[in-house]
Design an enzyme around this catalytic site. Structure first.
Site, mmCIF file in Angstrom:
data_model
loop_
_atom_site.group_PDB
_atom_site.id
_atom_site.type_symbol
_atom_site.label_atom_id
_atom_site.label_comp_id
_atom_site.label_asym_id
_atom_site.label_seq_id
_atom_site.Cartn_x
_atom_site.Cartn_y
_atom_site.Cartn_z
ATOM 1 C CG MET A 1 48.063 32.056 -8.966
ATOM 2 S SD MET A 1 49.454 31.733 -9.900
ATOM 3 C CE MET A 1 49.585 33.315 -10.790
ATOM 4 C CD GLU A 2 46.848 35.489 -4.099
ATOM 5 O OE1 GLU A 2 45.741 35.625 -4.569
ATOM 6 O OE2 GLU A 2 47.389 34.262 -4.273
ATOM 7 C CG ASP B 1 60.950 51.503 -13.404
ATOM 8 O OD1 ASP B 1 61.130 52.013 -14.445
ATOM 9 O OD2 ASP B 1 60.450 52.240 -12.108
ATOM 10 C CG PHE C 1 39.981 32.280 -14.250
ATOM 11 C CD1 PHE C 1 38.819 32.544 -14.474
ATOM 12 C CD2 PHE C 1 40.517 32.030 -15.421
ATOM 13 C CE1 PHE C 1 38.155 33.020 -15.612
ATOM 14 C CE2 PHE C 1 39.831 32.043 -16.668
ATOM 15 C CZ PHE C 1 38.521 32.241 -16.714
ATOM 16 C CB CYS C 2 43.568 35.267 -8.732
ATOM 17 S SG CYS C 2 45.101 34.453 -9.505
ATOM 18 C CG HIS C 3 38.740 32.545 -5.731
ATOM 19 N ND1 HIS C 3 39.354 31.539 -6.454
ATOM 20 C CD2 HIS C 3 37.401 32.502 -6.130
ATOM 21 C CE1 HIS C 3 38.627 30.821 -6.861
ATOM 22 N NE2 HIS C 3 37.597 31.060 -6.485
#
Length: 163
Positions: free
Chosen positions: A118-119, A133, A81-83
């Site tokens: 969120m970004e 990694d 639901f992130c734009h």
């Protein structure tokens, strides 16, 4: 006057998942900063410090910054639901915060109707996963986290140190 109780924003009135409608919000400058830490076993931390954070796969910090930046730009593809947002700026700071722990900070800026928390969180955590990694051949006892929002500014309310 009683404070309004917080509610989940990604649910519609029937309780179904829904993207937040931001069309009525004002376009403002927004910034968010998040961090994620990577903790190494003592001997591995010494080895990484001694070789300048290089691995057989290449420069660990440089690769983490590239991966984190790519993740910032793809956050809307990863989190349902992130734009999709125009990213005006994305900066990383990666350095040792103690003898065993690498601190990854990600700051993201936009001018839009919704924020970039969120970004910033996605960028910091994907950069940390990239460090894992690149170093996992040395040890699988590397620990990622915590990841957390340090602050955000712009929009309805400011949070954290950016407030």
């Amino acid at each position: 006057m009683a404070k309004k109780q917080a509610t989940l924003t990604h649910l519609d009135p029937a309780g179904r998942p829904a993207m937040v409608d931001v069309s009525a919000k004002s376009v403002t400058a927004r910034v968010a900063q998040a961090e994620c830490r990577v903790k190494f076993p003592p001997a591995i931390a010494v080895q990484l410090r001694d070789n300048g954070l290089k691995s057989a796969k290449g420069g660990i910090v440089d690769t983490a910054i590239i991966a984190g930046t790519m993740a910032v730009k793809k956050t809307h593809e990863l989190i349902p639901f992130c734009h999709p947002l125009p990213v005006d700026g994305c900066r990383f700071s990666i350095d040792w915060c103690d003898a065993r722990t690498l601190r990854i900070d990600c700051t993201v800026k936009t001018t839009h109707r919704t924020g970039v928390e969120m970004e910033a969180l996605t960028g910091a955590t994907v950069a940390a996963l990239t460090v894992y990694d690149m170093c996992k051949a040395l040890s699988h006892a590397i620990v990622i986290g915590p990841a957390k929002l340090l602050g955000k500014r712009g929009g309805k309310r400011d949070v954290g140190w950016l407030a």
